[in-house]
Design a protein around this motif. Sequence first.
Motif, PDB file in Angstrom:
ATOM      1  N   MET A  20      46.849 -32.413 -25.883  1.00 33.59           N
ATOM      2  CA  MET A  20      45.497 -31.977 -26.350  1.00 33.59           C
ATOM      3  C   MET A  20      45.311 -32.385 -28.043  1.00 33.59           C
ATOM      4  O   MET A  20      44.212 -32.738 -28.348  1.00 33.59           O
ATOM      5  CB  MET A  20      45.555 -30.415 -26.382  1.00 33.59           C
ATOM      6  N   LYS A  21      46.787 -32.440 -28.503  1.00 33.51           N
ATOM      7  CA  LYS A  21      46.648 -33.122 -29.995  1.00 33.51           C
ATOM      8  C   LYS A  21      46.336 -34.313 -30.095  1.00 33.51           C
ATOM      9  O   LYS A  21      45.648 -34.936 -30.882  1.00 33.51           O
ATOM     10  CB  LYS A  21      48.180 -32.787 -30.354  1.00 33.51           C
ATOM     11  N   SER A  27      37.713 -36.166 -27.123  1.00 30.47           N
ATOM     12  CA  SER A  27      36.923 -37.310 -27.408  1.00 30.47           C
ATOM     13  C   SER A  27      37.731 -38.519 -26.751  1.00 30.47           C
ATOM     14  O   SER A  27      37.040 -39.678 -26.414  1.00 30.47           O
ATOM     15  CB  SER A  27      36.612 -37.508 -28.804  1.00 30.47           C
ATOM     16  N   LYS A  28      38.924 -38.465 -26.441  1.00 28.00           N
ATOM     17  CA  LYS A  28      39.609 -39.434 -25.642  1.00 28.00           C
ATOM     18  C   LYS A  28      39.859 -39.150 -24.243  1.00 28.00           C
ATOM     19  O   LYS A  28      40.394 -37.989 -24.062  1.00 28.00           O
ATOM     20  CB  LYS A  28      40.858 -39.740 -26.383  1.00 28.00           C
ATOM     21  N   LEU A  29      39.528 -40.017 -23.195  1.00 30.42           N
ATOM     22  CA  LEU A  29      39.575 -39.660 -22.033  1.00 30.42           C
ATOM     23  C   LEU A  29      41.055 -39.155 -21.451  1.00 30.42           C
ATOM     24  O   LEU A  29      41.243 -38.257 -21.110  1.00 30.42           O
ATOM     25  CB  LEU A  29      39.092 -40.978 -21.173  1.00 30.42           C
ATOM     26  N   TRP A  30      42.006 -40.225 -21.382  1.00 29.18           N
ATOM     27  CA  TRP A  30      43.215 -39.737 -20.866  1.00 29.18           C
ATOM     28  C   TRP A  30      43.953 -38.711 -21.299  1.00 29.18           C
ATOM     29  O   TRP A  30      44.664 -37.946 -20.789  1.00 29.18           O
ATOM     30  CB  TRP A  30      44.180 -41.158 -20.835  1.00 29.18           C
ATOM     31  N   PRO A  31      44.096 -38.611 -22.714  1.00 27.33           N
ATOM     32  CA  PRO A  31      44.756 -37.322 -23.184  1.00 27.33           C
ATOM     33  C   PRO A  31      43.994 -36.020 -22.863  1.00 27.33           C
ATOM     34  O   PRO A  31      44.683 -34.975 -22.565  1.00 27.33           O
ATOM     35  CB  PRO A  31      44.676 -37.527 -24.728  1.00 27.33           C
ATOM     36  N   SER A  32      42.645 -36.179 -22.774  1.00 27.55           N
ATOM     37  CA  SER A  32      41.991 -35.038 -22.251  1.00 27.55           C
ATOM     38  C   SER A  32      42.247 -34.912 -20.683  1.00 27.55           C
ATOM     39  O   SER A  32      42.476 -33.656 -20.498  1.00 27.55           O
ATOM     40  CB  SER A  32      40.371 -35.467 -22.360  1.00 27.55           C
ATOM     41  N   VAL A  33      42.583 -35.411 -20.014  1.00 32.32           N
ATOM     42  CA  VAL A  33      42.878 -35.675 -18.685  1.00 32.32           C
ATOM     43  C   VAL A  33      44.008 -35.000 -18.269  1.00 32.32           C
ATOM     44  O   VAL A  33      44.199 -33.980 -17.466  1.00 32.32           O
ATOM     45  CB  VAL A  33      42.541 -36.884 -17.854  1.00 32.32           C
ATOM     46  N   ALA A  37      45.079 -31.386 -16.599  1.00 29.31           N
ATOM     47  CA  ALA A  37      45.925 -31.352 -15.554  1.00 29.31           C
ATOM     48  C   ALA A  37      47.141 -30.708 -15.903  1.00 29.31           C
ATOM     49  O   ALA A  37      47.730 -29.810 -15.102  1.00 29.31           O
ATOM     50  CB  ALA A  37      46.477 -33.026 -15.289  1.00 29.31           C
ATOM     51  N   GLY A  38      47.601 -30.812 -17.047  1.00 30.09           N
ATOM     52  CA  GLY A  38      48.732 -29.822 -17.500  1.00 30.09           C
ATOM     53  C   GLY A  38      48.553 -28.277 -17.502  1.00 30.09           C
ATOM     54  O   GLY A  38      49.532 -27.701 -16.921  1.00 30.09           O
ATOM     55  N   TYR A  39      47.219 -28.042 -17.777  1.00 29.91           N
ATOM     56  CA  TYR A  39      47.125 -26.627 -18.013  1.00 29.91           C
ATOM     57  C   TYR A  39      46.800 -25.944 -16.342  1.00 29.91           C
ATOM     58  O   TYR A  39      47.294 -25.023 -15.981  1.00 29.91           O
ATOM     59  CB  TYR A  39      45.962 -26.175 -18.691  1.00 29.91           C
ATOM     60  N   LEU A  40      46.275 -26.815 -15.592  1.00 23.30           N
ATOM     61  CA  LEU A  40      45.967 -26.588 -14.283  1.00 23.30           C
ATOM     62  C   LEU A  40      47.252 -26.289 -13.564  1.00 23.30           C
ATOM     63  O   LEU A  40      47.563 -25.359 -12.714  1.00 23.30           O
ATOM     64  CB  LEU A  40      45.130 -27.493 -13.406  1.00 23.30           C
ATOM     65  N   LEU A  41      48.189 -27.255 -13.720  1.00 18.77           N
ATOM     66  CA  LEU A  41      49.517 -27.230 -13.138  1.00 18.77           C
ATOM     67  C   LEU A  41      50.329 -26.120 -13.835  1.00 18.77           C
ATOM     68  O   LEU A  41      50.900 -25.063 -12.778  1.00 18.77           O
ATOM     69  CB  LEU A  41      50.235 -28.261 -13.280  1.00 18.77           C
ATOM     70  N   ALA A  42      50.255 -25.649 -15.109  1.00 16.00           N
ATOM     71  CA  ALA A  42      51.045 -24.792 -15.542  1.00 16.00           C
ATOM     72  C   ALA A  42      50.337 -23.434 -14.872  1.00 16.00           C
ATOM     73  O   ALA A  42      51.287 -22.597 -14.487  1.00 16.00           O
ATOM     74  CB  ALA A  42      50.629 -24.764 -17.093  1.00 16.00           C
ATOM     75  N   PHE A  43      49.150 -23.131 -14.913  1.00 13.85           N
ATOM     76  CA  PHE A  43      48.647 -21.789 -14.267  1.00 13.85           C
ATOM     77  C   PHE A  43      48.930 -21.655 -12.964  1.00 13.85           C
ATOM     78  O   PHE A  43      49.409 -20.650 -12.266  1.00 13.85           O
ATOM     79  CB  PHE A  43      47.136 -21.840 -14.586  1.00 13.85           C
ATOM     80  N   ALA A  44      48.880 -22.940 -12.020  1.00 15.13           N
ATOM     81  CA  ALA A  44      49.368 -22.768 -10.637  1.00 15.13           C
ATOM     82  C   ALA A  44      50.695 -22.259 -10.648  1.00 15.13           C
ATOM     83  O   ALA A  44      50.984 -21.583  -9.675  1.00 15.13           O
ATOM     84  CB  ALA A  44      48.918 -24.029  -9.938  1.00 15.13           C
TER      85      ALA A  44
END
Length: 106
Positions: A20-21, A27-33, A37-44
Amino acid sequence: MGYGMLAAAIAAEVAGTTAMKYSEGFSKLWPSVGTVAGYLLAFALLAQTLKVMQVGTAYAIWAGVGTAAVAAIGVLFLGESAGPAKLAGIAFVIVGVVLLSLGGAH
């Protein structure tokens, strides 16, 4: 098994926050992805952890270790300040996590 999943959830959350930083406000695609992804995996993974651990203990460890790790990454790799108050805060978080862990996760 619970602590292993919890550790993976923490790692995913820390990776998502670090990405996220670099996303510069999404505004940048890959860090946003990477953030999503990191948060979805973390919550799962956290949800799976809660099948075998108490919610209060698991969430406190997840949030505390994640916070301390991100603060340390900021200081060590992102040039953030490391004043006495920040270092004491990180130490208190770590002590709190240890005390919660000693209380036992069932």
